[in-house]
Design a protein around this motif. Structure first.
Motif, PDB file in Angstrom:
ATOM      1  N   ASP A  38       0.849  -1.086   0.242  1.00 32.15           N
ATOM      2  CA  ASP A  38       0.198  -0.133  -0.141  1.00 32.15           C
ATOM      3  C   ASP A  38       0.875   1.102   0.132  1.00 32.15           C
ATOM      4  O   ASP A  38       1.493   1.632   1.063  1.00 32.15           O
ATOM      5  CB  ASP A  38      -0.681   0.224   1.539  1.00 32.15           C
ATOM      6  CG  ASP A  38      -1.975   1.264   1.142  1.00 32.15           C
ATOM      7  OD1 ASP A  38      -2.180   2.046  -0.005  1.00 32.15           O
ATOM      8  OD2 ASP A  38      -2.950   1.644   2.161  1.00 32.15           O
ATOM      9  N   PHE A  39       1.280   1.592  -1.196  1.00 31.23           N
ATOM     10  CA  PHE A  39       1.905   2.339  -1.480  1.00 31.23           C
ATOM     11  C   PHE A  39       1.236   4.374  -1.342  1.00 31.23           C
ATOM     12  O   PHE A  39       0.159   4.410  -1.642  1.00 31.23           O
ATOM     13  CB  PHE A  39       2.544   2.560  -2.771  1.00 31.23           C
ATOM     14  CG  PHE A  39       2.987   1.429  -3.000  1.00 31.23           C
ATOM     15  CD1 PHE A  39       4.414   1.437  -2.580  1.00 31.23           C
ATOM     16  CD2 PHE A  39       2.855   0.682  -4.263  1.00 31.23           C
ATOM     17  CE1 PHE A  39       5.199   0.131  -3.254  1.00 31.23           C
ATOM     18  CE2 PHE A  39       2.873  -0.454  -4.558  1.00 31.23           C
ATOM     19  CZ  PHE A  39       4.602  -0.612  -4.548  1.00 31.23           C
ATOM     20  N   PRO A  40       2.284   5.206  -0.711  1.00 29.98           N
ATOM     21  CA  PRO A  40       1.794   6.431  -1.001  1.00 29.98           C
ATOM     22  C   PRO A  40       1.708   7.400  -1.477  1.00 29.98           C
ATOM     23  O   PRO A  40       0.719   8.040  -1.438  1.00 29.98           O
ATOM     24  CB  PRO A  40       3.132   6.965   0.802  1.00 29.98           C
ATOM     25  CG  PRO A  40       4.439   6.534   0.837  1.00 29.98           C
ATOM     26  CD  PRO A  40       3.504   4.821   0.149  1.00 29.98           C
ATOM     27  N   THR A  41       2.089   7.008  -2.340  1.00 27.37           N
ATOM     28  CA  THR A  41       1.968   7.939  -3.441  1.00 27.37           C
ATOM     29  C   THR A  41       0.910   7.226  -4.736  1.00 27.37           C
ATOM     30  O   THR A  41       0.015   7.020  -5.200  1.00 27.37           O
ATOM     31  CB  THR A  41       2.590   8.026  -4.349  1.00 27.37           C
ATOM     32  OG1 THR A  41       3.377   6.365  -4.638  1.00 27.37           O
ATOM     33  CG2 THR A  41       3.693   8.844  -3.935  1.00 27.37           C
ATOM     34  N   GLY A  42      -0.170   6.221  -3.614  1.00 23.26           N
ATOM     35  CA  GLY A  42      -0.958   5.367  -4.405  1.00 23.26           C
ATOM     36  C   GLY A  42      -0.427   4.300  -5.721  1.00 23.26           C
ATOM     37  O   GLY A  42       0.136   4.087  -5.785  1.00 23.26           O
ATOM     38  N   GLY A  43      -1.468   4.482  -6.815  1.00 26.29           N
ATOM     39  CA  GLY A  43      -0.994   3.775  -7.741  1.00 26.29           C
ATOM     40  C   GLY A  43      -2.220   2.482  -7.878  1.00 26.29           C
ATOM     41  O   GLY A  43      -3.398   2.321  -6.823  1.00 26.29           O
ATOM     42  N   ILE A  44      -1.906   1.360  -8.330  1.00 26.90           N
ATOM     43  CA  ILE A  44      -2.037   0.446  -9.067  1.00 26.90           C
ATOM     44  C   ILE A  44      -1.689  -1.122  -9.433  1.00 26.90           C
ATOM     45  O   ILE A  44      -0.936  -0.516  -9.808  1.00 26.90           O
ATOM     46  CB  ILE A  44      -3.293   0.698 -10.007  1.00 26.90           C
ATOM     47  CG1 ILE A  44      -4.422   2.173 -10.208  1.00 26.90           C
ATOM     48  CG2 ILE A  44      -4.059  -0.910 -10.633  1.00 26.90           C
ATOM     49  CD1 ILE A  44      -5.178   2.004 -11.862  1.00 26.90           C
ATOM     50  N   LEU A  45      -1.521  -2.161  -8.095  1.00 29.40           N
ATOM     51  CA  LEU A  45      -1.021  -2.854  -8.717  1.00 29.40           C
ATOM     52  C   LEU A  45      -1.502  -3.875  -9.258  1.00 29.40           C
ATOM     53  O   LEU A  45      -3.053  -4.093  -9.249  1.00 29.40           O
ATOM     54  CB  LEU A  45      -0.804  -3.507  -6.977  1.00 29.40           C
ATOM     55  CG  LEU A  45       0.002  -4.233  -6.809  1.00 29.40           C
ATOM     56  CD1 LEU A  45       1.676  -4.038  -7.036  1.00 29.40           C
ATOM     57  CD2 LEU A  45      -0.137  -5.380  -5.661  1.00 29.40           C
ATOM     58  N   ILE A  46      -0.750  -4.272 -10.735  1.00 28.43           N
ATOM     59  CA  ILE A  46      -1.024  -5.570 -11.972  1.00 28.43           C
ATOM     60  C   ILE A  46      -0.980  -6.592 -12.143  1.00 28.43           C
ATOM     61  O   ILE A  46      -0.873  -7.544 -12.735  1.00 28.43           O
ATOM     62  CB  ILE A  46      -1.109  -4.253 -13.036  1.00 28.43           C
ATOM     63  CG1 ILE A  46       0.629  -4.221 -13.470  1.00 28.43           C
ATOM     64  CG2 ILE A  46      -1.903  -3.284 -13.031  1.00 28.43           C
ATOM     65  CD1 ILE A  46       0.671  -3.876 -15.021  1.00 28.43           C
TER      66      ILE A  46
END
Length: 749
Positions: free
Chosen positions: A222-230
């Motif tokens: 769970d990254f502080p900058t968000g994003g999408i894990l694919i």
């Protein structure tokens, strides 16, 4: 060779040491120091020594979450002066990173001033910035005064520092860690604290749970900058089981309609660790190099939040294809590695999985609970001893007062008269007169009863594993409530999604601007691409005694198939060919040619079509073009050869008849149906070539006629009636070309 060196006698205490052993000893000491005291985090509190010392120094400065800020220069001064004998830059950089909400999922330092930004700009100097601890840091330090952890002397023995922090927060996985030691490294991405707490609670009730089972709660980083894990579920499971792997993270984007059919793409979250300014710079560079034909412009409209606007070249561009091409070329997609190499027990560097990492933290919390409980028990025993003595005072106050007034040694007399300990006697002598009221006696009795009850509870706790884990469960639930999914800091920022299906998309054409070119291959194997479809090649210059061998029109988005004399087919991308201003580049620089091989044929690859492959000894077959595409520089072996035969032909196979011609001008025409279709092999005999070789072949439609060219380049066509004389079956020798083909050079238009 001279005699080996011997140190002179009486060398005044100088000791001769072998260089090899000296280097080994010193490098080992350096390696151990780097591993233990610099690069790898402790599995229990997730901190490296520099971070632990910063938090401890801030605690001594009373920089609690509710207190006033203090200058970072003051904090750094205390850290390097008392605990961390290194440069102030190293300590300040660590302090800055602990305060950056885009670098730390749960910041340990609350910073005031310029602490850098996601663009990659540096923080202001330490004399301008201020800091204090966050609630997470307070949890890590909670219970430090209660003998919960061991302390050790600092570097000069003047102070003491904690070996590890009590860590009421799962910091190792929640904030992650990066570090490079000697011969080993660590890379742990951040995770969601509430999910870690859920997994820890499950591990308490199911001690044998595996990492795969814990992934029911921990969805992934769970990254502080968000994003999408694919990543797929299987690869995530394997990474957490072994402690090694990686995660693919993509930027989050949306399509924003502007009306009248126009639209833009807005990127609102970028992958963890990517500097936004560098990302924009790379996009602009690719635009300038015309490697992003679907993209017209890029703008950075970010303020507090990330907002990168991508403008498409045309309104009919598919946004998914545009973004997929950007993911392939830029840091809008990044790979975050996982290497959970940590100090287990603070001593042994080891790669551990998710379950073991959480178990290390839970075991540490249990040790902290036991040590704090024993410390509290000691405090209670000391207080009960004092209270017992004070209560005796109230049984005979007059006698106590008399002893104090009249005796020369009141302490000794009190101890003898009332059978008191020295501690009790001192407490009585230190009691103020105002505390001799009746009310105070009642308060003392209440305190005595409460402490007796608390002591019993602590003794029960220390004697029961079940009660200890119940207490730890309660603590973890409190942490989960503080950082739960419904809180601002606790809500998951990185989501897990499956990437769009792009199996049918040709990204080579999507990422290259489509332009017409003419491919030129010289006799010595040099290749280049002229702009446009050039019909007249008489003005094309070649190096030295080189000359034109093959030329054909194509496009920048095409792939080219090149047949070598050893029977291998190589694949080149037209977009990567050198331009036509010079002489081009040797194909040998682009693919791995064997020594002594030459280029015998080249043509553009067209998906779904078929090609005729033939060798100089007259053998060949029909092959699907898709099977000839090679994905590596080594090429793909297609046609098997018997010495001294070489590969000779690679031509399109569109039509119903085949025309073959040998070096002694024997022509044979036969139905295409007589040829087999193979993916690779030696094929079958097309024409009997006993004393000669096969030189040319053509697949054509009989009703339309056989196209051929004269020596002067003029195009001709032989009709079905003309070809009747040369019609036959595969493997025939053929018939000599007569007046129907007076100046034959080759087949084709």
């Amino acid at each position: 060779m001279g005699q080996p060196f011997e140190p002179p006698s009486g060398s005044d205490g100088i000791e001769s040491v072998e260089l090899k052993s000296a280097l080994e000893d010193r490098y080992l000491a350096y390696a151990l120091s780097t591993i233990m005291h610099r690069a790898l985090p402790d599995a229990r509190d997730g901190l490296k020594p520099v971070h632990r010392r910063i938090l401890f120094a801030m605690r001594l400065l009373k920089l609690d979450p509710t207190s006033a800020f203090k200058k970072c220069a003051r904090i750094v001064g205390d850290v390097i002066g008392k605990y961390h004998p290194h440069g102030d830059t190293a300590a300040y950089d660590a302090l800055v990173r602990m305060a950056q909400d885009f670098a730390q999922r749960y910041p340990l330092v609350d910073g005031q001033g310029n602490f850098g930004n996601i663009d990659g700009d540096n923080a202001a100097a330490q004399r301008y910035t201020e800091a204090r601890m966050t609630e997470v840091a307070r949890l890590l330090l909670e219970g430090l005064d209660d003998d919960s952890v061991d302390f050790r002397p600092n570097y000069d023995g003047q102070e003491e520092e904690p070996v590890v922090l009590p860590a009421a927060f799962p910091n190792l996985l929640a904030n992650g860690s990066q570090g490079i030691a000697v011969g080993m490294a660590t890379s742990i991405p951040p995770h969601n604290a509430a999910e870690l707490c859920d997994a820890a609670l499950y591990l308490i009730t199911h001690p044998e749970a595996t990492s795969a089972q814990l992934l029911t709660f921990v969805k992934g980083p769970d990254f502080p900058t968000g994003g999408i894990l694919i990543d797929s579920a299987d690869s995530i499971t394997e990474a957490y089981r072994t402690g090694r792997g990686g995660f693919r993270v993509r930027a989050r984007w949306t399509k924003e309609d502007l009306g009248r059919g126009t639209w833009t793409i807005v990127v609102t979250e970028i992958p963890y660790g990517v500097q936004k300014a560098r990302l924009i710079e790379k996009l602009a560079e690719l635009l300038q190099e015309r490697k992003l034909p679907l993209l017209a412009d890029v703008r950075d409209e970010s303020a507090e939040d990330v907002r990168i606007v991508l403008e498409p070249r045309a309104r009919n561009v598919d946004p998914v294809i545009l973004m997929e091409s950007l993911f392939r070329l830029t840091e809008l997609e990044a790979r975050i590695s996982l290497n959970m190499n940590v100090l287990v027990g603070g001593l042994v560097p080891r790669v551990i999985g998710l379950a073991e990492a959480l178990r290390e933290w839970l075991d540490h919390r249990r040790v902290v609970l036991q040590r704090r409980s024993r410390h509290r028990l000691g405090q209670i025993d000391r207080r009960l001893e004092i209270l017992g003595g004070l209560l005796i005072v109230y049984l005979d106050l007059d006698e106590v007062i008399r002893i104090i007034r009249e005796e020369d040694e009141p302490k000794t007399a009190l101890m003898k008269r009332f059978e008191l300990t020295e501690v009790q006697a001192n407490a009585i002598l230190d009691t103020r007169l105002r505390a001799l009221r009746k009310l105070e006696e009642m308060e003392l009795k209440r305190e005595f009863d409460a402490l007796t009850k608390e002591k019993q509870g602590i003794e029960d706790l220390l004697g029961s594993d079940k009660l200890q884990w119940a207490d730890i469960t309660k603590q973890i639930r409190t942490v989960k409530k503080t950082f739960g999914p419904d809180t601002k800091i606790g809500a998951r920022r990185t989501t897990l999604e499956n990437p769009p299906d792009t199996a049918g998309i040709d990204f080579t054409s999507a990422m290259v601007e489509r332009e017409p070119i003419t491919v030129i291959v010289s006799a010595k194997g040099w290749i280049r691409a002229l702009k446009g479809h050039v019909a007249d090649l008489s003005g094309v210059a070649f190096k030295g005694d080189d000359s034109l061998k093959i030329a054909f029109p194509s496009e920048t988005t095409a792939k080219l198939l090149v047949l070598a004399s050893n029977g291998k087919v190589f694949t080149l991308e037209a977009a990567k060919l050198p331009g036509g201003r010079g002489f081009g580049d040797p194909i040998r620089l682009m693919v791995d040619f064997d020594d002594g091989t030459e280029i015998v044929a080249a043509l553009p690859y067209q998906p779904g079509t078929k090609l005729l492959v033939a060798a100089s000894d007259g053998r060949g077959f029909i092959a699907p073009a898709d099977a000839l595409v090679a994905n590596t520089r080594k090429g793909k072996g297609i046609i098997g050869l018997d010495e001294p035969a070489t590969a000779a032909l690679l031509v399109p196979a569109q039509g119903d008849h085949v025309a073959v011609c040998s070096a002694d001008r024997l022509l044979l025409v036969f139905p295409l149906a007589e040829m087999p279709e193979l993916v690779r092999g030696k094929g079958v005999r097309l024409q009997r070539c006993r004393q000669t070789t096969l030189t040319d072949a053509c697949v054509f439609t009989l009703a339309e006629g056989l196209p051929w060219r004269e020596t002067g380049g003029e195009a001709r066509l032989a009709s079905a009636s003309v070809l009747e004389k040369w019609m036959g079956h595969r493997s025939d020798a053929g018939t000599l070309m007569t007046r129907s083909f007076p100046k034959f050079e080759r087949f084709g238009k």
